[in-house]
Design an enzyme around this catalytic site. Structure first.
Site, PDB file in Angstrom:
ATOM      1  N   GLU A  59      -4.244   0.344 -13.210  1.00 22.49           N
ATOM      2  CA  GLU A  59      -2.860   0.585 -12.827  1.00 22.49           C
ATOM      3  C   GLU A  59      -2.775   1.654 -11.743  1.00 22.49           C
ATOM      4  O   GLU A  59      -3.418   2.707 -11.846  1.00 22.49           O
ATOM      5  CB  GLU A  59      -2.041   1.069 -14.033  1.00 22.49           C
ATOM      6  N   CYS A  60      -2.002   1.403 -10.735  1.00 21.74           N
ATOM      7  CA  CYS A  60      -1.620   2.382  -9.713  1.00 21.74           C
ATOM      8  C   CYS A  60      -2.835   3.132  -9.176  1.00 21.74           C
ATOM      9  O   CYS A  60      -3.624   2.583  -8.432  1.00 21.74           O
ATOM     10  CB  CYS A  60      -0.561   3.328 -10.273  1.00 21.74           C
TER      11      CYS A  60
END
Length: 451
Positions: free
Chosen positions: A325-326
């Site tokens: 994620e991210c």
């Protein structure tokens, strides 16, 4: 709940000071943050000595929200929630859903409003009246006046209580030295605040002098018992576990505690490691979690750890299941920029570059819909999350569609196969436990049972 009429009204300062005051009194204290936030819970957790949690009516249905509150607060004497934005600010800025008010209503939580009085005196009365009257049952039981002078406080307190019919539980004097600095993504983490413990000690000392903490405790005692139905979850057979590696250090620190708890309830053993300091992935892991954080602030050191980058790339190339994620997604690129725009080597599993834009682009709540069968389930499955980043990628992917709630805007995003889901969105696992079970089951390759 500690709430306010707007962001920047002092919620975090009051919440942190109150948490420290409660801990100083010897109370077993739990804390919660309304909405998708990683930084405030870090400060809460540093104070109370146990992980802080998030409660979010967009991510979960009402039964699950109540279940999470009841379960996470069960061993504590008092729970403190910090609101988000303005009290009635919800989805798309136009809805009450997912607002602090919505969370207070769902959980039947008494609310104290922090009202900044700087730049006004009597005008605070209609400001408070508006908060009280906007909804028939506001759940607001008291106010704390922020940036209030000690000399004027007795008169303003009497005025507010007389004309608003609500109790004033104290005030917070203007204390610029207690302000926690900012970074490009919200607040700094606790490790980035000089003399944090001294600041917290001072905050608690001030609130004990100027706020009726005993009155706040009486409000909390009046909260009703929570009723809820626990969600049914699948898990690995009794006695079986699957080891999942979790990147966890200064570069990768954005992970919801309830996400990790859900994995554990399904039979996962979480094995932390540091991409900054460790030479390779932990031995024996069957899956990999690369959460968000601040890899751009550590890009040079991450690039210098060639053996770790090689270990991750080779594991993914051999099919190790992975959720990234991210910041974790950025780290997997061939190249990654830092805050100054300097380019550093990433893991090299994904082509392209993660680069700094200097502005928020895609941000806020999203519902993610899969276009293809992948690690989290079949085509058409949905899971909720959020984006908030000042970086972008030349290789964002298109395996999912991200749709903003109550808005027409949406975009394609994420890379996904049977062994990976990688992209900018932060996922909230309790929004679709079945999808997370697909991940756990893929990692373990085992049968299932209900818990």
């Amino acid at each position: 709940m500690i709430a306010a009429g707007a962001s920047g009204s002092g919620k975090t300062t009051v919440t942190c000071g109150l948490l420290q005051a409660l801990v100083n009194r010897g109370l077993r204290t739990a804390s919660f943050k309304c909405g998708p936030d990683y930084i405030d819970p870090m400060f809460h957790g540093r104070i109370i000595g146990v992980p802080s949690r998030n409660l979010d009516p967009f991510f979960c249905d009402e039964e699950t929200v109540r279940f999470l509150l009841a379960r996470d607060a069960e061993q504590f004497q008092i729970s403190v929630m910090e609101g988000v934005m303005g009290y009635y600010d919800g989805l798309a800025g136009t809805s009450l859903q997912a607002s602090s008010y919505d969370l207070a209503h769902i959980t039947e939580t008494p609310v104290v409003q922090v009202v900044t009085i700087r730049g006004m005196s009597r005008s605070v009365v209609p400001a408070i009246q508006g908060l009280l009257r906007y909804q028939e049952n506001s759940r607001i039981g008291g106010v704390i006046l922020n940036q209030m002078s000690a000399g004027l406080y007795p008169e303003i307190r009497a005025l507010v209580e007389r004309e608003c019919g609500i109790r004033v539980l104290g005030y917070v004097p203007r204390s610029p030295e207690l302000v926690i600095g900012s970074r490009h993504l919200g607040l700094v983490t606790p490790d980035g605040v000089a003399d944090l413990q001294e600041k917290l000690r001072k905050m608690a000392e001030i609130l004990e002098e100027t706020v009726d903490v005993d009155g706040l405790l009486r409000m909390a005692e009046a909260a009703p018992e929570l009723s809820f139905t626990p969600p049914q979850l699948l898990r690995l057979p009794e006695g079986q576990t699957v080891r999942l590696g979790l990147a966890q250090d200064e570069a990768f620190c954005f992970c919801y505690e309830d996400n990790l708890d859900l994995l554990r309830r399904m039979g996962a053993e979480i094995v932390p490691f540091s991409p900054l300091r460790d030479e390779a992935l932990p031995e024996g892991i069957r899956g990999l979690l690369l959460p968000g954080g601040y890899p751009e602030l550590c890009a040079e050191h991450l690039a210098a750890n060639v053996s770790m980058r090689t270990s991750i790339r080779e594991a993914l190339e051999h099919g190790l299941p992975c959720l990234a994620e991210c910041g974790g997604f950025m780290y997997l690129h061939r190249e990654m920029e830092d805050m100054e725009g300097c380019v550093h080597a990433g893991v090299g599993f994904l082509p392209g570059r993660a680069y700094r834009t200097g502005k928020l682009g895609r941000f806020g709540y999203v519902t993610l819909t899969a276009h293809i069968p992948q690690l989290l389930g079949e085509a058409g499955m949905q899971i909720r999350g959020h984006e908030f980043h000042y970086f972008d990628s030349t290789y964002c992917g298109d395996a999912f569609h991200a749709q903003k709630p109550l808005r027409k805007r949406g975009w394609e995003c994420m890379h996904a196969t049977e062994t990976m889901v990688l992209g900018f969105p932060h996922l909230y696992y309790y929004s679709n436990p079945e999808a997370i079970w697909h991940f756990v089951r893929t990692c373990a390759g085992e049968s299932e049972e209900l818990v």
